[in-house]
Design an enzyme around this catalytic site. Sequence first.
Site, PDB file in Angstrom:
ATOM      1  N   LYS A 160       0.896  -1.163   0.000  1.00  0.00           N
ATOM      2  CA  LYS A 160       0.000   0.000   0.000  1.00  0.00           C
ATOM      3  C   LYS A 160       0.929   1.207   0.000  1.00  0.00           C
ATOM      4  CE  LYS A 160      -4.272   1.176   2.303  1.00  0.00           C
ATOM      5  NZ  LYS A 160      -5.021   1.518   1.110  1.00  0.00           N
TER       6      LYS A 160
HETATM    7  N1  PMP Z   1      -7.630  -2.494  -3.080  1.00  0.00           N
HETATM    8  C1  PMP Z   1      -7.067  -1.268  -3.003  1.00  0.00           C
HETATM    9  C2  PMP Z   1      -6.353  -0.716  -4.187  1.00  0.00           C
HETATM   10  C3  PMP Z   1      -7.169  -0.539  -1.806  1.00  0.00           C
HETATM   11  O1  PMP Z   1      -6.614   0.673  -1.715  1.00  0.00           O
HETATM   12  C4  PMP Z   1      -7.861  -1.094  -0.711  1.00  0.00           C
HETATM   13  C5  PMP Z   1      -7.992  -0.307   0.564  1.00  0.00           C
HETATM   14  N2  PMP Z   1      -6.894  -0.519   1.416  1.00  0.00           N
HETATM   15  C6  PMP Z   1      -8.413  -2.366  -0.853  1.00  0.00           C
HETATM   16  C7  PMP Z   1      -8.277  -3.035  -2.058  1.00  0.00           C
HETATM   17  C8  PMP Z   1      -9.114  -3.019   0.294  1.00  0.00           C
HETATM   18  O2  PMP Z   1      -8.205  -3.341   1.298  1.00  0.00           O
HETATM   19  P1  PMP Z   1      -8.617  -3.397   2.830  1.00  0.00           P
HETATM   20  O3  PMP Z   1      -9.801  -4.276   2.937  1.00  0.00           O
HETATM   21  O4  PMP Z   1      -7.435  -3.961   3.513  1.00  0.00           O
HETATM   22  O5  PMP Z   1      -8.911  -2.011   3.257  1.00  0.00           O
END
Ligand code: PMP
Length: 317
Positions: A160
């Site tokens: 991320k």
């Molecule tokens: N895909 C992307 C590109 C994201 O930015 C996120 C948000 N973090 C997610 C999927 C979902 O991830 P999470 O459930 O860990 O928030």
Amino acid sequence: MAINPTDWIFLNGAWVQWEKATVHVTTHALHYGSSAFEGIRAYETEDGPAVFRLDAHITRLLDSCKVLRIPMDDYPQAELERLCVESVQRNGLRSCYIRPIVFRGAGGLGLYPLDCPIDIAIFAVEWGRYLGAESVEQGVDAMVSSWRRFSASTAMPLGKIGGQYVTSQLVSVEARASGFAEGIMLDERGCVCEGAGENLFAVKGGRLITPPMASAILGGITRDSVIQIARDLGIEVVFEAISRDMLYLADELLMTGTAAEVTPVRSVDRIQIGKGGRGKITQRIQERFFAQVAGKHPDTHGWLTRVPMPEPATVGA
Ligand code: PMP
């Protein structure tokens, strides 16, 4: 979505007032996106706030730092978890969104980041429904974006990482400009990947289908929670490439993310999905998800980290 300031932000080792949590304009991450960050929610429960899946989020933050070659010896997992809990506690928040960010600071304008200092900030703010107040019950209208998700050979899908979010911004701006709540990215092969900030699931014939990690998705923590919840509910989960037309032909579609939580998708490219609202399986998963995060269902997976709040002063004390 605008945010309201809270009182305290952790910045490079100290808790500072909101207005004082600033960085220099030469900060490397501001120019080149050299940051690793997380989005974490804390929910209100009967026993005070509880952070949802804190350990998994901090593990992913440290993984993002690792692939960016940011050493985190000064901030091990337990310390980062403690600071996130403190960000909720200090600001007296009952439910909130916590954003830890580790980034390359001021120290050079060249692309090469490793000479720049490592900065860290953690703040917590109140944040409502990401895709709109009614989205969770009524579902959202989405489009397939003209932008593709980057592949594992052009960037690092498991991280991320700030700079990688330019594509997600293009997707979300295109979607809003075209009258949709969210955009869905295809991967380099043309298979369905994920939303701008959400993972995606289709329901077909009673099975829950989601693209595998090899589709260059971010390994969403809500995705993982939904997979576990589905299994708890006896719903079969399969990891398969999803073609664009499979989206249109799904019985139900849902998006998952820390910000978006579990949100039904009622149409894609103005084609109605299933009966065009929240499907039955989506609703079952959603109900269990919201019960778990709010501590209304036994925390069998150990997903909640309680935030101890100061006892209210007793009368006469
Ligand atoms: N895909 C992307 C590109 C994201 O930015 C996120 C948000 N973090 C997610 C999927 C979902 O991830 P999470 O459930 O860990 O928030």
